[in-house]
Design an enzyme around this catalytic site. Structure first.
Site, short mmCIF file in Angstrom:
data_model
loop_
_atom_site.label_atom_id
_atom_site.label_comp_id
_atom_site.label_asym_id
_atom_site.label_seq_id
_atom_site.Cartn_x
_atom_site.Cartn_y
_atom_site.Cartn_z
N GLU A 163 0.80 -1.24 0.00
CA GLU A 163 0.00 0.00 0.00
C GLU A 163 0.83 1.28 0.00
OE1 GLU A 163 -2.66 -0.49 3.32
OE2 GLU A 163 -3.62 -2.25 2.44
N ASN A 205 2.06 -5.25 -3.12
CA ASN A 205 0.65 -5.53 -2.85
C ASN A 205 -0.10 -4.23 -2.58
OD1 ASN A 205 -1.40 -7.62 -2.22
ND2 ASN A 205 -1.31 -6.85 -0.13
N HIS A 242 -10.46 -5.78 -2.50
CA HIS A 242 -11.56 -5.60 -1.54
C HIS A 242 -12.65 -4.83 -2.29
CE1 HIS A 242 -9.27 -7.01 1.89
NE2 HIS A 242 -8.28 -6.19 1.58
N GLU A 271 -6.44 -10.52 -1.40
CA GLU A 271 -7.27 -10.27 -0.21
C GLU A 271 -8.73 -10.16 -0.60
OE1 GLU A 271 -5.77 -6.95 2.11
OE2 GLU A 271 -3.69 -7.55 1.80
N ASP A 273 -12.47 -9.97 -1.08
CA ASP A 273 -13.80 -10.03 -0.46
C ASP A 273 -14.70 -9.08 -1.22
OD1 ASP A 273 -12.82 -7.61 0.65
OD2 ASP A 273 -12.67 -8.43 2.67
#
Ligand code: G2I
Length: 460
Positions: A163, A205, A242, A271, A273
């Site tokens: 990030e 990432n 996400h 990750e 979702d």
């Protein structure tokens, strides 16, 4: 059956401590004909991928949780246990017990482990938050070195930096204490990680990098392209993915994955979702990954909705009582019906165009190869650079004579023939075409001592 084979292959990979060995294990499993798996991990393995989940150490004592974990997944990412505040709570004092619980559970089940994350502006322990300048740079590099060394051979992929780019339209780096140590902090972290664990794949990432047209996506893309061109050791890019109402899945996601892959890195959904867990959207994400040859796996960010950092959005594949949701069925079906692609990625970048590959005529100007060696006691990593001569080439072969006692254990970005003595290396599908004067890098890890290596390059 397949799952058992995956687990055997993964155990062998752990034994060899090599990404290349794992890749070889996966390649052996690639089936000629598809057969329907009955779990996420088994079905992903049928397609040469892994299917993983974030795991929290304190949930491993929950039997319902571990039953699903062990049955469905063949890769795990510690959700918080490898973050900086967890692993170095006081400067110079390292704490690995929670992370090791997860690693040892994974190993006992033949699952691979994604390490998350070595350098990040967030979840820093208090001592680090208060640092700046060269002291912080040094502390960050020491952290990367210590943690990657501690887990060396047990982590298939590290999220080295997490990030580091700003949201919004600026395309700039995120302001942080790490960024203020100098713009080269990211590549410094990657070099330290490579030196500490040469067998691990190293990923950048980030989130909100799914939409190909977004400034943040383009900024990360440009960084990775720059890293590849300068030989900064980056192997993969993680897309957190996400998805929610403010940051929804978009149909150009596949273009994003394939465009990054075309730079010569693996891509991973790290990750995942999805707010509301739309079965259609989950299916699209899986189909997009399967359509990109270098998309090597998907990790969902938790098992049951109640395990999610966004539990109220019910974004996962299992509901809070552990039952499969419609999204689970959609993912499993997509894994079972997807096709195994061939390199290069089927979806070349569209917008903006980025040096579209053209097929050059056969190379007349030959090629040269140079090698740099990172030697430690008992082993080394060789990074080889192939540079095209005065005309573009369509493929390359590099011969390297290894001294006695040196044995190759794994390799990346090249096909190998022989692992001792006279070895011969050829391009893989995506790095054979090299423009006049341009270069591509590949490498291998070996036991023993490199001595002076003299690579000989020939071009097609
Ligand atoms: O925020 C979602 C993810 C975005 N990408 C990086 C991931 O590392 C991040 O994961 C989340 C975890 O799912 C949360 O569980 O990262 C958060 C911050 O590190 C995690 O939250 C933390 C809480 O902030 C802490 O207060 C808490 O002690 O979880 C910790 C353990 O439950």
């Amino acid at each position: 059956m397949r799952n058992a084979k995956w687990k055997a292959a993964t155990r062998a990979a752990f034994a060899l401590t090599g990404v290349g060995a794992l890749a070889a294990g996966m390649a052996m499993l690639l089936p000629g004909t598809a057969s329907a798996g009955t779990t996420l991990g088994a079905s992903a393995t049928e397609k040469g991928r892994y299917f993983g989940t974030a795991v929290a150490a304190n949930r491993l004592s929950d039997g319902a949780y571990t039953t699903i974990l062990n049955r469905e997944f063949n890769s795990v990412t510690p959700e918080n246990e490898m973050k900086i505040d967890a692993t170095e709570p006081q400067q110079g004092q390292f704490s690995y017990s929670s992370a090791e619980r997860i690693v040892s559970h994974a190993r006992s089940q033949g699952m691979s482990v994604r390490g998350h994350t070595l350098a990040w502006h967030s979840q820093q322990p208090g001592w680090m938050q208060n640092m700046s300048g060269s002291a912080l740079r040094q502390a960050m590099l020491n952290h990367v070195t210590q943690v990657a060394t501690h887990f060396r051979g047990q982590i298939v992929t590290w999220d080295v930096v997490n990030e580091a780019f700003a949201d919004g339209s600026s395309g700039a780096r995120r302001d942080s204490n790490l960024q203020r140590t100098g713009n080269d902090w990211i590549e410094a972290a990657f070099r330290a990680a490579r030196a500490a664990d040469p067998g691990a794949k190293l990923c950048y990432n980030d989130y909100n990098t799914d939409n190909w047209t977004h400034a943040k996506t383009q900024a990360v893309y440009n960084m990775v392209r720059d890293f590849k061109s300068r030989g900064v050791p980056i192997d993969c890019v993680g897309f957190q993915s996400h998805f929610n109402n403010d940051s929804p899945y978009v149909s150009n996601y596949r273009t994003t994955l394939s465009s990054f892959a075309a730079l010569g890195v693996d891509v991973q959904v790290t990750e995942l979702d999805i707010q509301g867990a739309s079965a259609t959207t989950y299916r699209s994400v899986v189909e997009d990954c399967l359509a990109v040859a270098r998309c090597n796996g998907i990790t969902v960010w938790g098992i049951r909705d109640s395990d999610s950092w966004r539990a109220s959005q019910t974004p996962l594949l299992f509901n809070s009582n552990g039952s499969k949701k419609p999204a689970y069925d959609a993912v499993l079906a997509a894994l079972n019906n997807g096709t195994t692609p061939t390199d290069p990625p089927t979806d070349p970048p569209t917008d903006p165009p980025t040096d579209p590959p053209t097929t050059p005529p056969p190379g007349q100007g030959g090629c040269t190869a140079t090698v740099s060696v990172n030697q430690w006691t008992g082993g080394f990593v060789a990074t080889v650079k192939v540079t095209a001569g005065s005309s573009a080439i369509n493929g390359w072969t590099v011969g390297i004579a290894l001294p006695s006692g040196a044995t190759v254990t794994n390799a990346w970005n090249a096909n190998r023939s022989g692992n001792t003595g006279s070895t011969s290396w050829t391009n893989v599908a995506y790095n054979g075409q090299v423009g006049a004067g341009q270069a591509t890098e590949w490498g291998f890890q070996a036991n023993g001592t490199a001595g002076t290596l003299s690579p000989a390059c020939s071009a097609r």
